[in-house]
Scaffold this motif. Structure first.
Motif, PDB file in Angstrom:
ATOM      1  N   SER A 130     -44.407  -7.224  11.944  1.00 47.46           N
ATOM      2  CA  SER A 130     -44.740  -7.445  10.537  1.00 47.46           C
ATOM      3  C   SER A 130     -45.083  -8.908  10.273  1.00 47.46           C
ATOM      4  CB  SER A 130     -43.572  -7.009   9.650  1.00 47.46           C
ATOM      5  OG  SER A 130     -43.301  -5.634   9.804  1.00 47.46           O
ATOM      6  N   ARG A 153     -36.194  -2.756  16.785  1.00 49.70           N
ATOM      7  CA  ARG A 153     -36.416  -3.219  15.410  1.00 49.70           C
ATOM      8  C   ARG A 153     -36.970  -4.641  15.392  1.00 49.70           C
ATOM      9  NH1 ARG A 153     -34.913  -1.194  10.655  1.00 49.70           N
ATOM     10  NH2 ARG A 153     -34.835  -2.570   8.865  1.00 49.70           N
ATOM     11  N   VAL A 154     -36.502  -5.483  16.294  1.00 45.16           N
ATOM     12  CA  VAL A 154     -36.980  -6.863  16.330  1.00 45.16           C
ATOM     13  C   VAL A 154     -38.457  -6.915  16.678  1.00 45.16           C
ATOM     14  CG1 VAL A 154     -36.827  -9.008  17.651  1.00 45.16           C
ATOM     15  CG2 VAL A 154     -34.759  -7.954  16.763  1.00 45.16           C
ATOM     16  N   ASN A 211     -40.777  -4.058  14.334  1.00 44.49           N
ATOM     17  CA  ASN A 211     -40.697  -4.146  12.878  1.00 44.49           C
ATOM     18  C   ASN A 211     -40.794  -5.591  12.404  1.00 44.49           C
ATOM     19  OD1 ASN A 211     -38.694  -4.456  10.325  1.00 44.49           O
ATOM     20  ND2 ASN A 211     -39.832  -2.524  10.195  1.00 44.49           N
ATOM     21  N   GLN A 212     -39.852  -6.414  12.837  1.00 44.59           N
ATOM     22  CA  GLN A 212     -39.787  -7.770  12.301  1.00 44.59           C
ATOM     23  C   GLN A 212     -40.928  -8.639  12.819  1.00 44.59           C
ATOM     24  OE1 GLN A 212     -35.823  -9.151  13.191  1.00 44.59           O
ATOM     25  NE2 GLN A 212     -34.868  -7.828  11.668  1.00 44.59           N
ATOM     26  N   VAL A 261     -30.134  -4.346  13.874  1.00 51.78           N
ATOM     27  CA  VAL A 261     -31.097  -5.263  14.493  1.00 51.78           C
ATOM     28  C   VAL A 261     -30.909  -5.206  16.003  1.00 51.78           C
ATOM     29  CG1 VAL A 261     -31.920  -7.629  14.626  1.00 51.78           C
ATOM     30  CG2 VAL A 261     -31.076  -6.733  12.456  1.00 51.78           C
TER      31      VAL A 261
END
Length: 302
Positions: free
Chosen positions: A229, A221-222, A225-226, A217
C-alpha cells in the motif's frame, strides 16, 4: 538385486524411462519459460513483472529491515509461542486421551474431535471477538488448540504402538500405572513421534499467515498490505515473490530440521531408515526357508 513384487527393468524399459524423463524435463522447462516470458511481457505502458524498475525498492536497506523486524519476526514470534504451548497441550491431551478411566477418556475424545473439526481461522475470529483478546493471542491460542489436538493424537498413537511389555516391566518394578506411563512409555512415544510433531509444526508456521485476517502484523500483512500500500500496486508482484521465498526458506529449514531429527533419533535408538531392497531380500530368505522346511517335512513323511 532381486525384487519380489516386480521384475527388474530391462533395456527397453530403462530406455523408455529415460525418454519419458527427458521429455518430462523439457516440458517442465518449457512451461517455466512460458510463465516467465508471459509475466515479463509489457502490459500497455507498464513494463513486465521482472523489469528492474519493479525491483529497485529492494536496494533500500530500510525495506529489508522492516520486512525482517516486523514481518519475519512477527511470524516467528507467533509460531514459536504457539509451538511451545501446542506441544505442552498435546502432551496433556495424549495423557487424558489414553487414560484408563472412561469419564476422562471419552470427554477428552469429544473435545479433540470438536477442536480438530473447527477451522483455524474461525477459531481465531471467535477468540478475538468473543474473548476480546488482542490479535497476537488470538492467533497463538487458535494455533495452540488446533495443533495441540493433532500432536496429542500423534502422541496417543505412539503410546498405543509400544509393546505391552514396556508397561508390564514398569508395573513389575512396583511403579504405579501413571509412573510407568510418564517414566517409561511416554519418553519412548515422544521420541518415536518427534518427526511427526516437527512436521506438524511446519503446518503451524504456515498457518500464522491466517493472522492477516485478524489484524496481526506478520510477514504476509507487512509485505502484501502495508508495504504494497505504501509503495503502490506497481510493486505488488515483487512483494508477492519476496513473501513466497521467505515462507519457503522458513518452512524448508524446519523440514530439514525434521529430517535431521528423524535420522538422529533412528541412530540413537539403534534403528535405521527402511530400505525396500533389504526388506525384499529378507522376504525372499523367509520364503526360501519356508519352502525348504516344507520339502523336509514332505520327505520325512515319505
Amino acid at each position: 538385486m532381486t525384487n519380489v513384487l516386480f521384475d527388474a527393468p530391462g533395456p527397453v524399459a530403462r530406455r523408455n524411462s529415460l525418454i519419458a524423463s527427458i521429455a518430462g524435463g523439457i516440458a517442465i522447462l518449457g512451461g517455466l519459460a512460458w510463465v516467465f516470458f508471459t509475466l515479463n511481457a509489457p502490459r500497455g505502458e507498464l513494463p513486465g513483472y521482472f523489469d528492474p524498475s519493479r525491483w529497485d525498492i529492494f536496494a533500500d536497506p530500510t525495506v529489508w529491515r522492516y520486512i525482517f523486524v516486523a514481518g519475519v519476526w512477527g511470524t516467528l514470534r507467533a509460531a514459536l509461542t504457539a509451538a511451545v504451548f501446542a506441544v505442552a497441550l498435546g502432551i496433556v491431551f495424549s495423557l487424558l486421551r489414553s487414560a484408563q478411566t472412561a469419564w476422562i477418556r471419552i470427554p477428552t475424545a469429544i473435545v479433540l474431535e470438536f477442536v480438530r473439526g473447527m477451522p483455524v481461522l474461525l477459531m481465531m475470529l471467535f477468540i478475538l471477538l468473543v474473548l476480546n483478546t488482542g490479535s497476537f493471542w488470538a492467533v497463538v491460542a487458535a494455533l495452540t488448540l488446533y495443533n495441540g489436538a493433532l500432536i496429542g493424537e500423534a502422541l496417543r498413537a505412539g503410546l498405543a504402538s509400544l509393546p505391552r511389555g514396556q508397561r508390564e516391566a514398569g508395573l513389575s518394578l512396583g511403579m504405579r500405572p501413571m509412573q510407568s506411563k510418564m517414566l517409561i512409555e511416554f519418553p519412548q512415544a515422544f521420541r518415536q513421534m518427534l518427526p511427526i510433531i516437527i512436521a506438524q509444526l511446519v503446518v503451524l508456521l504456515k498457518d500464522t499467515s491466517l493472522g492477516y485476517i485478524v489484524g496481526y502484523v506478520e510477514l504476509l500483512r507487512v509485505n502484501m498490505n502495508q508495504l504494497a500500500s505504501f509503495y503502490g500496486n506497481y510493486y505488488l508482484f515483487s512483494f508477492f515473490i519476496v513473501t513466497l521465498v521467505l515462507y519457503l526458506a522458513m518452512n524448508l529449514a524446519l523440514s530439514w530440521f525434521a529430517r535431521w531429527v528423524a535420522k538422529r533419533t533412528a541412530r540413537r535408538t539403534g534403528q535405521k531408515p527402511p530400505n525396500p531392497d533389504e526388506e525384499n531380500e529378507e522376504l525372499l530368505k523367509g520364503v526360501a526357508k519356508a519352502n525348504a522346511e516344507a520339502r523336509q517335512m514332505g520327505q520325512g513323511s515319505v
